[in-house]
Design a protein around this motif. Sequence first.
Motif, PDB file in Angstrom:
ATOM      1  N   PHE A  94       0.798  -1.225   0.000  1.00  0.00           N
ATOM      2  CA  PHE A  94       0.000   0.000   0.000  1.00  0.00           C
ATOM      3  C   PHE A  94       0.834   1.280   0.000  1.00  0.00           C
ATOM      4  CE2 PHE A  94      -2.957  -3.256   1.535  1.00  0.00           C
ATOM      5  CZ  PHE A  94      -3.971  -3.072   0.605  1.00  0.00           C
ATOM      6  N   ILE A  95       2.014   1.215  -0.628  1.00  0.00           N
ATOM      7  CA  ILE A  95       2.829   2.425  -0.794  1.00  0.00           C
ATOM      8  C   ILE A  95       2.004   3.451  -1.574  1.00  0.00           C
ATOM      9  CG2 ILE A  95       4.851   3.351  -2.035  1.00  0.00           C
ATOM     10  CD1 ILE A  95       6.368   0.848  -1.087  1.00  0.00           C
ATOM     11  N   ASN A  96       2.096   4.711  -1.146  1.00  0.00           N
ATOM     12  CA  ASN A  96       1.352   5.850  -1.691  1.00  0.00           C
ATOM     13  C   ASN A  96      -0.103   5.898  -1.250  1.00  0.00           C
ATOM     14  OD1 ASN A  96       3.616   6.920  -3.053  1.00  0.00           O
ATOM     15  ND2 ASN A  96       3.253   5.527  -4.773  1.00  0.00           N
ATOM     16  N   GLU A  97      -0.497   4.987  -0.366  1.00  0.00           N
ATOM     17  CA  GLU A  97      -1.855   5.020   0.188  1.00  0.00           C
ATOM     18  C   GLU A  97      -1.828   5.743   1.528  1.00  0.00           C
ATOM     19  OE1 GLU A  97      -4.695   3.903  -1.256  1.00  0.00           O
ATOM     20  OE2 GLU A  97      -3.623   3.160  -3.003  1.00  0.00           O
ATOM     21  N   THR A 116       0.769   9.366   4.033  1.00  0.00           N
ATOM     22  CA  THR A 116       0.881   8.305   3.037  1.00  0.00           C
ATOM     23  C   THR A 116       2.162   7.515   3.278  1.00  0.00           C
ATOM     24  OG1 THR A 116       1.959   9.776   1.458  1.00  0.00           O
ATOM     25  CG2 THR A 116      -0.420   9.535   1.256  1.00  0.00           C
ATOM     26  N   ILE A 117       2.124   6.252   2.906  1.00  0.00           N
ATOM     27  CA  ILE A 117       3.309   5.403   3.021  1.00  0.00           C
ATOM     28  C   ILE A 117       4.232   5.773   1.861  1.00  0.00           C
ATOM     29  CG2 ILE A 117       4.199   3.052   3.005  1.00  0.00           C
ATOM     30  CD1 ILE A 117       1.427   2.137   4.021  1.00  0.00           C
ATOM     31  N   ALA A 118       5.378   6.368   2.189  1.00  0.00           N
ATOM     32  CA  ALA A 118       6.344   6.781   1.160  1.00  0.00           C
ATOM     33  C   ALA A 118       7.197   5.601   0.710  1.00  0.00           C
ATOM     34  CB  ALA A 118       7.234   7.903   1.697  1.00  0.00           C
ATOM     35  N   SER A 119       7.583   4.746   1.656  1.00  0.00           N
ATOM     36  CA  SER A 119       8.360   3.548   1.340  1.00  0.00           C
ATOM     37  C   SER A 119       8.223   2.565   2.497  1.00  0.00           C
ATOM     38  CB  SER A 119       9.835   3.888   1.103  1.00  0.00           C
ATOM     39  OG  SER A 119      10.426   4.390   2.295  1.00  0.00           O
ATOM     40  N   ALA A 120       8.566   1.308   2.233  1.00  0.00           N
ATOM     41  CA  ALA A 120       8.463   0.277   3.262  1.00  0.00           C
ATOM     42  C   ALA A 120       9.581  -0.737   3.072  1.00  0.00           C
ATOM     43  CB  ALA A 120       7.106  -0.406   3.195  1.00  0.00           C
ATOM     44  N   ALA A 121      10.236  -1.072   4.179  1.00  0.00           N
ATOM     45  CA  ALA A 121      11.281  -2.087   4.189  1.00  0.00           C
ATOM     46  C   ALA A 121      10.831  -3.224   5.104  1.00  0.00           C
ATOM     47  CB  ALA A 121      12.591  -1.475   4.683  1.00  0.00           C
ATOM     48  N   ASP A 122      11.718  -4.162   5.383  1.00  0.00           N
ATOM     49  CA  ASP A 122      11.352  -5.302   6.219  1.00  0.00           C
ATOM     50  C   ASP A 122      11.246  -4.961   7.699  1.00  0.00           C
ATOM     51  OD1 ASP A 122      11.123  -6.981   4.045  1.00  0.00           O
ATOM     52  OD2 ASP A 122      13.190  -7.688   4.188  1.00  0.00           O
ATOM     53  N   ASP A 123      11.900  -3.865   8.145  1.00  0.00           N
ATOM     54  CA  ASP A 123      11.889  -3.528   9.578  1.00  0.00           C
ATOM     55  C   ASP A 123      11.219  -2.198   9.896  1.00  0.00           C
ATOM     56  OD1 ASP A 123      13.909  -2.099   8.323  1.00  0.00           O
ATOM     57  OD2 ASP A 123      15.267  -2.197  10.031  1.00  0.00           O
ATOM     58  N   ASP A 128       4.786   9.910   5.067  1.00  0.00           N
ATOM     59  CA  ASP A 128       4.885  11.308   4.641  1.00  0.00           C
ATOM     60  C   ASP A 128       3.561  11.987   4.962  1.00  0.00           C
ATOM     61  OD1 ASP A 128       4.880  13.741   3.213  1.00  0.00           O
ATOM     62  OD2 ASP A 128       6.155  12.895   1.640  1.00  0.00           O
ATOM     63  N   ASP A 129       3.611  12.995   5.848  1.00  0.00           N
ATOM     64  CA  ASP A 129       2.365  13.670   6.238  1.00  0.00           C
ATOM     65  C   ASP A 129       2.109  14.933   5.424  1.00  0.00           C
ATOM     66  OD1 ASP A 129       4.025  15.621   7.307  1.00  0.00           O
ATOM     67  OD2 ASP A 129       3.276  15.419   9.362  1.00  0.00           O
ATOM     68  N   GLY A 130       2.888  15.118   4.361  1.00  0.00           N
ATOM     69  CA  GLY A 130       2.721  16.294   3.513  1.00  0.00           C
ATOM     70  C   GLY A 130       3.697  17.396   3.875  1.00  0.00           C
ATOM     71  N   LEU A 146      -5.432   1.451   6.829  1.00  0.00           N
ATOM     72  CA  LEU A 146      -5.619   2.344   5.685  1.00  0.00           C
ATOM     73  C   LEU A 146      -6.630   3.403   6.115  1.00  0.00           C
ATOM     74  CD1 LEU A 146      -5.844  -0.005   2.569  1.00  0.00           C
ATOM     75  CD2 LEU A 146      -3.885   1.315   3.377  1.00  0.00           C
ATOM     76  N   ASP A 147      -6.456   4.602   5.619  1.00  0.00           N
ATOM     77  CA  ASP A 147      -7.336   5.719   5.995  1.00  0.00           C
ATOM     78  C   ASP A 147      -7.692   6.505   4.734  1.00  0.00           C
ATOM     79  OD1 ASP A 147      -8.730   7.356   7.816  1.00  0.00           O
ATOM     80  OD2 ASP A 147      -7.047   8.756   7.916  1.00  0.00           O
ATOM     81  N   PRO A 148      -8.436   5.851   3.828  1.00  0.00           N
ATOM     82  CA  PRO A 148      -8.732   6.501   2.554  1.00  0.00           C
ATOM     83  C   PRO A 148      -9.657   7.703   2.713  1.00  0.00           C
ATOM     84  CG  PRO A 148     -10.048   4.522   2.766  1.00  0.00           C
ATOM     85  CD  PRO A 148      -9.118   4.564   3.952  1.00  0.00           C
TER      86      PRO A 148
END
Length: 152
Positions: A94-97, A116-123, A128-130, A146-148
């Motif tokens: 859900f990157i960018n969500e 929004t989720i800018a990036s995600a790794a394993d840990d 990004d809150d704008g 998720l908070d659409p």
Amino acid sequence: MKDPKTIEQTVAAALEGQGVELVDLVIQNQGRKKLLQFFVDKEGGVTLDDCSALTNQIDAILEMENLIDGAYILEVSSPGVKRVLKKPQHYKKFINERVRVVLKTPLEGRGFFTGTIASAADDEFVLDDGTNQYHFKYDNIKKANLDPVLEF
């Protein structure tokens, strides 16, 4: 009743072969019975018919593996638009969500963040809150959904 992790792992392993992901399991007391809510998803989403078939299948797994003692109520449904994020792969998917995150230990005096989720790794993942970007370790996440923004 077996430990909830054992129930979750056993059912998740059985569903995985059919391309169905066990997103979350919630267990609550409902009087003398246990309420087991399984939230499932698959590519393209789950239908009412999928939920019905999976209810029968999960019920059979619980019985065969003797995972629950006594009476229980079983519910199977989709995770919905405000689905919970529990695993690193959920954050990666859900990157960018837009998400809402509640922390175990506050950061900068704040217990929750939305962005929004800018990036995600394993840990960890980056939110990004704008205005700012925040790095959150998964082990400090109490709850994330998720908070659409729903427009009507």
